[in-house]
Write a protein that holds these residues in place. Structure first.
Motif, mmCIF file in Angstrom:
data_model
loop_
_atom_site.group_PDB
_atom_site.id
_atom_site.type_symbol
_atom_site.label_atom_id
_atom_site.label_comp_id
_atom_site.label_asym_id
_atom_site.label_seq_id
_atom_site.Cartn_x
_atom_site.Cartn_y
_atom_site.Cartn_z
ATOM 1 N N GLY A 89 2.919 -5.761 -7.404
ATOM 2 C CA GLY A 89 2.843 -4.543 -6.507
ATOM 3 C C GLY A 89 1.481 -4.446 -5.524
ATOM 4 O O GLY A 89 1.105 -3.726 -4.774
ATOM 5 N N LEU A 90 1.085 -5.987 -5.170
ATOM 6 C CA LEU A 90 0.052 -6.163 -4.193
ATOM 7 C C LEU A 90 0.561 -6.010 -2.788
ATOM 8 O O LEU A 90 -0.188 -5.389 -2.054
ATOM 9 C CB LEU A 90 -0.528 -7.587 -4.507
ATOM 10 C CG LEU A 90 -1.653 -8.074 -3.375
ATOM 11 C CD1 LEU A 90 -2.825 -7.341 -3.955
ATOM 12 C CD2 LEU A 90 -1.772 -9.550 -3.729
ATOM 13 N N ASN A 91 1.514 -6.422 -2.683
ATOM 14 C CA ASN A 91 2.255 -6.180 -1.264
ATOM 15 C C ASN A 91 3.504 -4.891 -1.146
ATOM 16 O O ASN A 91 4.285 -5.106 -0.642
ATOM 17 C CB ASN A 91 3.008 -7.324 -0.779
ATOM 18 C CG ASN A 91 1.926 -8.437 -0.674
ATOM 19 O OD1 ASN A 91 0.648 -8.299 0.032
ATOM 20 N ND2 ASN A 91 2.366 -9.782 -1.043
ATOM 21 N N VAL A 92 2.880 -3.918 -1.879
ATOM 22 C CA VAL A 92 4.199 -2.889 -2.041
ATOM 23 C C VAL A 92 4.228 -2.156 -0.841
ATOM 24 O O VAL A 92 5.603 -1.661 -0.629
ATOM 25 C CB VAL A 92 3.360 -1.816 -3.063
ATOM 26 C CG1 VAL A 92 2.344 -1.152 -2.166
ATOM 27 C CG2 VAL A 92 4.338 -0.594 -3.274
ATOM 28 N N LEU A 93 3.455 -2.274 0.224
ATOM 29 C CA LEU A 93 3.760 -1.809 1.563
ATOM 30 C C LEU A 93 4.819 -2.514 2.132
ATOM 31 O O LEU A 93 5.481 -2.222 3.209
ATOM 32 C CB LEU A 93 2.614 -1.653 2.384
ATOM 33 C CG LEU A 93 1.508 -0.726 1.949
ATOM 34 C CD1 LEU A 93 0.238 -0.611 2.667
ATOM 35 C CD2 LEU A 93 1.894 0.738 1.459
ATOM 36 N N ASP A 94 4.886 -3.651 1.842
ATOM 37 C CA ASP A 94 6.006 -4.636 2.680
ATOM 38 C C ASP A 94 7.487 -4.724 2.007
ATOM 39 O O ASP A 94 8.206 -5.263 2.446
ATOM 40 C CB ASP A 94 5.844 -6.077 2.627
ATOM 41 C CG ASP A 94 4.055 -6.207 3.422
ATOM 42 O OD1 ASP A 94 3.984 -5.392 4.183
ATOM 43 O OD2 ASP A 94 3.323 -6.907 2.946
ATOM 44 N N VAL A 95 7.849 -3.693 1.022
ATOM 45 C CA VAL A 95 9.175 -3.651 0.322
ATOM 46 C C VAL A 95 9.799 -2.165 0.740
ATOM 47 O O VAL A 95 8.781 -1.440 0.895
ATOM 48 C CB VAL A 95 8.976 -4.023 -0.902
ATOM 49 C CG1 VAL A 95 8.600 -5.410 -1.271
ATOM 50 C CG2 VAL A 95 8.017 -3.165 -1.693
ATOM 51 N N LYS A 96 11.038 -2.095 0.470
ATOM 52 C CA LYS A 96 11.711 -0.912 0.659
ATOM 53 C C LYS A 96 11.580 -0.001 -0.332
ATOM 54 O O LYS A 96 11.608 1.167 -0.368
ATOM 55 C CB LYS A 96 13.269 -1.070 1.265
ATOM 56 C CG LYS A 96 12.847 -1.698 2.759
ATOM 57 C CD LYS A 96 14.627 -1.994 2.972
ATOM 58 C CE LYS A 96 14.604 -2.654 4.557
ATOM 59 N NZ LYS A 96 15.786 -2.657 5.054
ATOM 60 N N GLN A 97 11.798 -0.738 -1.527
ATOM 61 C CA GLN A 97 11.654 0.139 -2.772
ATOM 62 C C GLN A 97 10.464 0.461 -3.378
ATOM 63 O O GLN A 97 9.508 -0.592 -3.248
ATOM 64 C CB GLN A 97 12.613 -0.596 -3.974
ATOM 65 C CG GLN A 97 13.977 -0.544 -3.381
ATOM 66 C CD GLN A 97 14.768 0.744 -3.207
ATOM 67 O OE1 GLN A 97 14.536 1.771 -3.849
ATOM 68 N NE2 GLN A 97 15.470 0.880 -2.204
ATOM 69 N N PRO A 98 10.150 1.271 -4.049
ATOM 70 C CA PRO A 98 8.712 1.727 -4.708
ATOM 71 C C PRO A 98 8.515 0.683 -5.792
ATOM 72 O O PRO A 98 9.416 0.259 -6.584
ATOM 73 C CB PRO A 98 8.664 3.140 -5.137
ATOM 74 C CG PRO A 98 10.138 3.253 -5.341
ATOM 75 C CD PRO A 98 10.921 2.731 -4.216
ATOM 76 N N VAL A 99 7.380 -0.076 -5.702
ATOM 77 C CA VAL A 99 7.025 -0.820 -6.795
ATOM 78 C C VAL A 99 5.575 -0.332 -7.269
ATOM 79 O O VAL A 99 4.790 0.043 -6.719
ATOM 80 C CB VAL A 99 6.679 -2.527 -6.121
ATOM 81 C CG1 VAL A 99 6.093 -3.254 -7.129
ATOM 82 C CG2 VAL A 99 7.884 -2.872 -5.426
ATOM 83 N N THR A 100 5.727 -0.546 -8.703
ATOM 84 C CA THR A 100 4.583 -0.121 -9.639
ATOM 85 C C THR A 100 3.270 -0.642 -9.174
ATOM 86 O O THR A 100 3.095 -2.174 -9.151
ATOM 87 C CB THR A 100 4.700 -0.345 -10.928
ATOM 88 O OG1 THR A 100 5.978 0.142 -11.373
ATOM 89 C CG2 THR A 100 3.762 0.648 -11.712
#
Length: 613
Positions: A89-100
């Motif tokens: 989840g370190l780069n959570v802002l770079d993915v479309k789906q929510p990552v814990t």
């Protein structure tokens, strides 16, 4: 082959839960902690299948596993697990789906050889705490310098901003009021400088709540196809401006109610009082002496697993399921609400989003006014509108009334303590949570389900803390054994009796101001000095104040109960007001909770069937 226990625990909550007042950010961190056990179990099974990983239990912030290896091998696996969580989840802002966002939390581990005794589990736990004390964990990686580093994070004053969060136009006013003057205009959008930690937790928190309830549909009963949740505390307490409109048309509505076969007494609902209207009920619930119960069960892996499964089933199948049934029944509305336009409008203002119409065809326009802040293990923290606070406190204690675990032929009763703080929704949420937590700690009493309740009028939290407020009211210590409970807490049964008594008190047409006046008169104590006699306000725990109050209330009760045949609940309330050791504290409780007892009239109305209760 030897085996080891691997203890995993989330720590340092002040840095990623209590660092913000934004509900979605708090929720994201809390639900991420809850998900850590499942994430760890999946990673162990995928990456260490040869070690036959076995989950013993998993709670709100901690988990315990057993692995088929020695301690040195277990330490290697623990370090790899910490690295995995630190990257997840370190780069959570770079993915479309929510990552814990595990990368923005903090975890420690402890490993100890399974020697067949409960002491091995305690050693694993102790080693995890030792690791926390010595900083043996993988904190989030330091990110590259960003243009926003010149700002502090607008949602967490303890962090630098290193990214922007985009806002819709509808969000600007709300966030502008909460975070100061940091909102920037970017073309046709708005943006707010925040830390990636806050952004990741908020992103996850906005998505994970409904997933949490939807995944437990079979046990909790949340209907995700028909209901949603409010998104912030302003929306939780926001009511359409119906008070003047409704109160001016009582005659018209009474006629309409009679046409519909209902009496005004059965279905008329006035808008909530101003003292309740903009307030929330903040709950903190904790198990009473659960550690002692686990130890009494033997403290073995099997005992801990059984305890965890039974408590989880209790909280999901009874507590949260009961909450969902009541919230969804309220939102569905009985026939009497939907048949009469003005009642339908009031119902819509209380249970729907403020920006939707009562007849909105979108089924998800029904927004449940409920916020789960902490869940799992021994604890729960949640928020409701103040007008539902006492109702749901009663629901909770009804659900856990006979809770127990049977283990090796012996029964272990489960008891809970609850802190309930009524506060203005604009009070910083971490301060409100601290008040509820402090009240919960006050309520700790063995062998009973107990609750401590207090309402706070100011937006600002008490300057010198909850303890100073309580000692200012009651004095420093209970002065007799009989005062111990009244001084600090109520049993769950007494809560129900108090609510019933105050409802009967209202129906009898009695005025709270009369009780308050007698209470104040009992508190005024003459003190003689060189300059003459002056009066000071005595503490509610003082014997003289309680004895004097009991005398006043005895005379008042005699007059009130002689006017008509009293309801049993009213007679019981007056009986408690005449106990000389506790009369003043009982009167304080009655006047303190008066506005919070059934302010909308729902406790007399079976919302599931539309009939008078």
């Amino acid at each position: 082959m030897s085996k080891v226990y691997l203890w995993l625990e989330g720590v340092d909550f002040a840095e990623f839960i209590d660092d913000t007042n934004q509900i979605a950010v708090i929720r994201g961190a809390s639900l991420a902690l809850l998900a850590a056990g499942e994430e760890a179990e999946g990673w162990l099974k995928r990456n260490q299948p040869a070690l036959a990983p076995e989950k013993i239990f998993s709670g709100a912030s901690l988990s315990l596993f057993r692995l088929a290896c020695d301690e040195s091998g277990g330490e290697v696996v623990a370090a790899a697990l910490r690295r995995h969580l630190a990257d997840r989840g370190l780069n959570v802002l770079d993915v479309k789906q929510p990552v814990t966002p595990f990368a923005y939390l903090r975890f420690v581990t402890g490993v100890a050889t399974d020697d067949g005794t409960p002491a091995a589990i305690r050693r694993a736990h102790a080693r995890a705490r030792h690791a926390q004390a010595h900083g043996v964990y993988h904190p989030p990686a330091r990110l590259e310098t960003h243009e926003t580093n010149r700002f502090m994070c607008a949602m967490s004053r303890s962090r630098q901003a290193d990214c922007y969060m985009r806002l819709t136009e509808d969000q600007v006013e709300t966030y502008g009021a909460n975070v100061g003057r940091r909102i920037e205009r970017d073309a046709d959008a708005f943006r707010l400088p925040v830390s990636r930690s806050v952004a990741a937790r908020r992103y996850y928190g906005r998505k994970a709540r409904e997933e949490f309830f939807a995944r437990r549909k079979g046990t909790i009963g949340f209907d995700a196809a028909r209901f949603g949740f409010v998104n912030d505390l302003h929306e939780m307490v926001d009511l359409a401006p119906l008070a003047d409109d409704l109160s001016s048309d009582r005659e018209e509505m009474t006629f309409a109610l009679r046409e519909a076969g209902q009496t005004a007494e059965q279905a008329w609902r006035e808008a909530p009082r101003e003292t309740v209207r903009n307030k929330i009920a903040v709950f903190h619930v904790d198990g009473n002496d659960f550690t002692a119960i686990r130890d009494a069960m033997g403290g073995s892996a099997a005992a801990l697993r059984e305890f965890d499964e039974q408590v989880t089933a209790l909280l999901e199948r009874k507590v949260l399921a009961g909450f969902m049934r009541r919230l969804q029944a309220h939102a569905d509305a009985p026939d009497v609400w939907t048949q009469i336009p003005r009642l339908r409008a009031l119902h819509g203002s209380v249970y729907r989003r403020p920006d939707t119409e009562p007849d909105d065809p979108d089924p998800r326009a029904r927004r449940l006014r409920f916020e789960l802040l902490l869940y799992g293990g021994d604890e729960m923290a949640f928020i409701l509108p103040a007008w539902l606070g006492l109702e749901f406190a009663g629901l909770f204690f009804d659900a856990v009334a006979d809770a127990h675990i049977l283990w090796n032929g012996k029964r272990y009763d489960l008891r809970f303590k609850m802190g309930l703080a009524f506060v203005n929704y604009k009070m910083p949420i971490r301060e409100a949570r601290n008040l509820a937590y402090g009240l919960c700690d006050i309520a700790k009493t063995k062998d009973r389900n107990t609750i401590a309740i207090q309402a706070f009028e100011s937006i600002e939290p008490p300057a010198n803390g909850l303890g100073d407020v309580r000692s200012g009211l009651f004095g420093d210590e209970p002065v007799s054994p009989k005062q111990t409970v009244a001084h600090a807490v109520m049993d769950a049964d007494r809560l129900a009796e108090t609510v019933a008594g105050l409802m009967a008190f209202k129906r009898a047409g009695a005025a709270r101001s009369q009780l308050y006046g007698m209470l104040r008169a009992a508190q005024w104590t003459p003190v003689r000095g060189r300059a003459g006699t002056r009066h000071v306000s005595g503490k509610l725990g003082a014997p003289g104040v309680n004895a004097k109050a009991a005398g006043y209330f005895k005379d008042y009760a005699t007059r009130m109960l002689a006017q008509a045949r009293p309801e049993p609940a009213l007679a019981a309330l007056f009986a408690r007001l005449q106990v000389k050791e506790t009369a003043a504290m009982e009167a304080w409780l009655a006047t303190h909770l008066y506005d919070y007892v059934d302010p909308l009239g729902y406790l007399e109305f079976d919302v599931a069937s539309g009939a008078s209760a």
